[in-house]
Design an enzyme around this catalytic site. Structure first.
Site, PDB file in Angstrom:
ATOM      1  CD  GLU A 176      -2.786   1.356   2.379  1.00  0.00           C
ATOM      2  OE1 GLU A 176      -3.640   2.250   2.391  1.00  0.00           O
ATOM      3  OE2 GLU A 176      -2.612   0.575   3.335  1.00  0.00           O
ATOM      4  CE  LYS A 213      -6.695   0.126   1.692  1.00  0.00           C
ATOM      5  NZ  LYS A 213      -7.188  -0.277   3.017  1.00  0.00           N
TER       6      LYS A 213
END
Length: 295
Positions: A176, A213
């Site tokens: 992420e 993400k």
């Protein structure tokens, strides 16, 4: 669900991943948003007990197990707790929800336009314990604030290096590198980010997969090469400060990305709601986010 069933659920499930992983720093804000007045808890133990009550109320809600939530990201204390009288990862799997664990230890100060993750010497121990509890994968966040090529390269390199440690423990990492949605140069920087991630994916050993993400990109469908890459199990989107309506509208412009929202899922839930009110409100958010994820 066994490992293959979890993999299939994440790869092909027509739903989204709930982010229930607020940590120590963000828990007070989450609780006040939930309608629990700041100062109504005494110390960290009471604070975490209150946030755990909120999370188990979500997990046990009938709508959370209706098939539209395919995964949930947990804070470590939530992973170690109980829901419905069972360990949280076990209970999630029973409800058809694949459990993930937040494993980063926070952010370094900004340098070269990014905030790298803090050192995490205990990562393997945590991952091994999570795997034994039935956790499928992990999530770790770092932040990009400007289109600095050196900074973006450093943040992607760190995400893949930590991802390799997680893969060695038998878990699937969600990388992420969040791009601050308020950054003025985000459109330019997201192209740099996409290209750096593609290089990292191409360098992964055969047979390995990661998840990504990412902030919903300024340019619709910018991340299509990542979505289609054979070493990516799934690309999920964070809400990044958008409201539910805004995040869902932006997500719907990016086919193949699914949601992994926190604020976008929780923003209208309140501790004072009756169970019926709570379930109705949560169900409406789940329906809206799932619809945007499969648009």
């Amino acid at each position: 669900m066994n490992q293959q069933q979890m993999t299939d659920r994440i790869a092909t499930g027509e739903g989204f991943i709930a982010a229930l992983d607020q940590s120590g720093g963000s828990t007070p804000k989450a609780l006040t948003g939930y309608g629990v007045a700041e100062g109504s808890w005494n110390g960290d133990d009471e604070m975490f007990a209150l946030i755990h009550e909120m999370r188990t109320r979500i997990i046990e809600s009938p709508c959370f197990g209706n098939g539209k939530v395919i995964g949930a990201i947990l804070f470590e204390k939530t992973m170690d707790g109980l829901s419905g009288g069972k360990p949280v990862p076990t209970r999630l799997a029973e409800r058809g929800v694949v459990p993930f664990l937040k494993v980063d230890k926070g952010l370094e100060d900004e340098r070269d336009g990014v905030q790298l993750m803090k050192s995490n010497p205990g990562l393997e121990d945590l991952c091994n314990r999570a795997r034994e509890l039935g956790v499928f994968g992990t999530k770790m966040r770092s932040v990009i604030k400007s289109a600095n090529p050196a900074g973006i390269r450093a943040i992607v390199d760190q995400q893949f290096a930590e991802g390799a440690r997680i893969l060695s423990c038998g878990l699937v990492p969600i990388l992420e590198p969040e791009y601050d949605i308020k950054a003025a140069d985000r459109a330019e920087g997201e192209k740099l980010l996409r290209d750096a991630i593609l290089e990292g994916l191409d360098a992964l050993p055969e047979g390995q997969q990661v998840m990504l993400k990412l902030s919903i990109p300024v340019e619709a469908d910018l991340y299509r090469p990542l979505i289609d890459h054979p070493k990516v199990l799934r690309v999920v989107a964070l809400s990044g400060g958008y409201s539910t309506d805004e995040a869902c509208a932006e997500l719907a412009r990016n086919p193949g990305m699914i949601a992994s929202f926190s604020r976008g899922l929780l923003q209208d839930l309140r501790a004072q709601q009756s169970d019926d009110e709570f379930d109705t409100t949560l169900g409406a958010a789940i329906d809206q986010i799932q619809a945007a994820s499969i648009a």
